[in-house]
Design an enzyme around this catalytic site. Structure first.
Site, mmCIF file in Angstrom:
data_model
loop_
_atom_site.group_PDB
_atom_site.id
_atom_site.type_symbol
_atom_site.label_atom_id
_atom_site.label_comp_id
_atom_site.label_asym_id
_atom_site.label_seq_id
_atom_site.Cartn_x
_atom_site.Cartn_y
_atom_site.Cartn_z
ATOM 1 N N GLU A 84 0.750 -1.146 -0.101
ATOM 2 C CA GLU A 84 0.206 0.121 -0.044
ATOM 3 C C GLU A 84 0.884 1.367 0.037
ATOM 4 O O GLU A 84 0.562 2.160 -0.784
ATOM 5 C CB GLU A 84 -0.913 -0.003 1.392
ATOM 6 C CG GLU A 84 -2.060 -1.104 1.238
ATOM 7 C CD GLU A 84 -2.975 -1.164 0.012
ATOM 8 O OE1 GLU A 84 -2.892 -0.005 -0.679
ATOM 9 O OE2 GLU A 84 -3.649 -1.961 -0.206
ATOM 10 N N ASP A 90 -10.725 4.648 -2.416
ATOM 11 C CA ASP A 90 -9.546 5.574 -3.091
ATOM 12 C C ASP A 90 -9.985 6.226 -4.246
ATOM 13 O O ASP A 90 -10.969 6.422 -4.264
ATOM 14 C CB ASP A 90 -8.346 4.475 -3.519
ATOM 15 C CG ASP A 90 -8.785 3.679 -4.595
ATOM 16 O OD1 ASP A 90 -10.135 3.546 -4.906
ATOM 17 O OD2 ASP A 90 -8.105 3.033 -5.316
ATOM 18 N N TYR A 114 -6.996 6.333 3.661
ATOM 19 C CA TYR A 114 -7.054 5.071 2.572
ATOM 20 C C TYR A 114 -6.107 3.944 3.194
ATOM 21 O O TYR A 114 -6.921 2.742 3.300
ATOM 22 C CB TYR A 114 -6.293 5.452 1.468
ATOM 23 C CG TYR A 114 -6.387 4.183 0.338
ATOM 24 C CD1 TYR A 114 -7.385 3.398 0.054
ATOM 25 C CD2 TYR A 114 -4.947 3.885 0.321
ATOM 26 C CE1 TYR A 114 -7.024 2.265 -0.709
ATOM 27 C CE2 TYR A 114 -4.797 2.667 -0.220
ATOM 28 C CZ TYR A 114 -5.863 2.090 -0.834
ATOM 29 O OH TYR A 114 -5.530 0.596 -1.404
#
Length: 306
Positions: A53, A154, A136
């Site tokens: 991520e 997102d 997020y």
DNA sequence: GAGGCGTGGTG
DNA sequence: TCACCAAGCCT
């Protein structure tokens, strides 16, 4: 721009508020269209998800994959990374861009070791407290690594929701309401809710893309408010990206690349990009990199932070 | 909340 | 060619 809806498409009355089972349609589509990505493999692990991520923040999937695999091979746990100097993280980050993310990921690893016994936290608030993790990423880790039920939003998901529900071509500015909108279409089942989150992102990344959406391949085609409205153009509210050529960012990138390629002792400051067209800009780049903690200046030398 | 922050691919 | 784009975050 996609083909306009035909009259026969428009004959079906669109349901604009609370479209029926958007989540169900997304799940079905995802079951046959999801890309096979490393972090989606069973047992990939919370640390791997977290690293992925960080790397995926503003960097395309295809560029991330090889770097992610090398990173996890070198540092298989947060404690492994925490034990290394930040300079190693910045070097390993290589040309992924936004090198502050490497520094932040290293800081997060130290925080995970010191505050969470080396285990990536599962709680959203604990995740949000880590360096470099925002709304997020915190929810993405809780959902994709641990299977918990939270809305994950997102830019892809925001675009899908803006089109399918609001009938707009592009989403408005990010807002807490995005989380509420996503929460509203999540099924109660935890596993299924994780799939809906992933599916909305996937649809936005591969079909409901920003510039040339492939509406003919979209599972939400028949319940999309934007399509039903004839694809009105709501304009693009995103900030325009500043020109890169000649920018301070370019100078920072050049300085950091030079330091990544140098020995650990660094380079004499007066020998660091001496031919850069704008000496003041070069100096500004060095100072700002030092302010960010990426670079240290000692005794006339610049080197990556140790 | 607007601005700053890398890099490489693409139409 | 070059503006735009790509799973955001921090200040």
């Amino acid at each position: 721009m996609p083909e306009p809806a035909t009259p026969s498409d428009l004959a079906e009355p669109p349901v604009l508020a609370s479209p029926p089972d958007l989540g169900g349609a997304l799940v079905e589509w995802y079951s046959t269209h999801a890309r096979d990505l490393p972090w989606r493999r069973p047992g990939f692990g919370a640390w791997g998800v977290l690293v992925s991520e960080f790397m995926l923040q503003q960097t395309p999937v295809t560029r991330v994959i090889p770097h992610l695999e090398a990173w996890l091979e070198r540092w298989p746990t947060p404690a492994d990374l925490a034990a290394a100097p930040p300079a190693d993280a910045v070097r390993q980050w290589a040309n992924l861009g936004y090198p502050r993310r490497a520094l932040w990921l290293h800081r997060a690893a130290v925080e995970i070791r010191d505050r969470h016994g080396g285990v990536v936290p599962r709680d959203v608030d604990a995740l949000l407290a880590l360096t470099g993790i925002g709304d997020y990423t915190a929810r993405a880790v809780a959902v994709f690594a641990y299977g918990d039920r939270h809305p994950v939003v997102d830019t892809n998901t925001r675009r899908v929701l803006a089109r399918a529900i609001d009938g707009r071509s592009q989403p408005g500015p990010p807002s807490r309401r995005d989380l509420e909108a996503m929460a509203a279409i999540l099924p109660h089942d935890r596993d299924m809710s994780a799939v809906v989150n992933a599916a909305a992102m996937e649809l936005g990344a591969t079909v409901c893309v920003a510039r040339a959406p492939r509406c003919d391949a979209c599972p939400l085609r028949d319940r999309c408010a934007w399509r039903a409205a004839g694809y009105p153009d709501t304009g693009d509210v995103r900030r325009k990206q500043a020109r890169y050529e000649g920018s301070d960012r370019q100078a920072r990138g050049a300085v950091l690349k030079r330091l990544r390629d140098a020995a650990a002792t660094g380079i004499r400051i007066d020998a660091l990009l001496p031919d850069w067209p704008d000496a003041h800009q070069r100096d500004r780049a060095i100072t700002s990199l030092a302010d960010d903690g990426l670079v240290e200046l000692d005794d006339g030398f610049a080197h990556l932070a140790r």
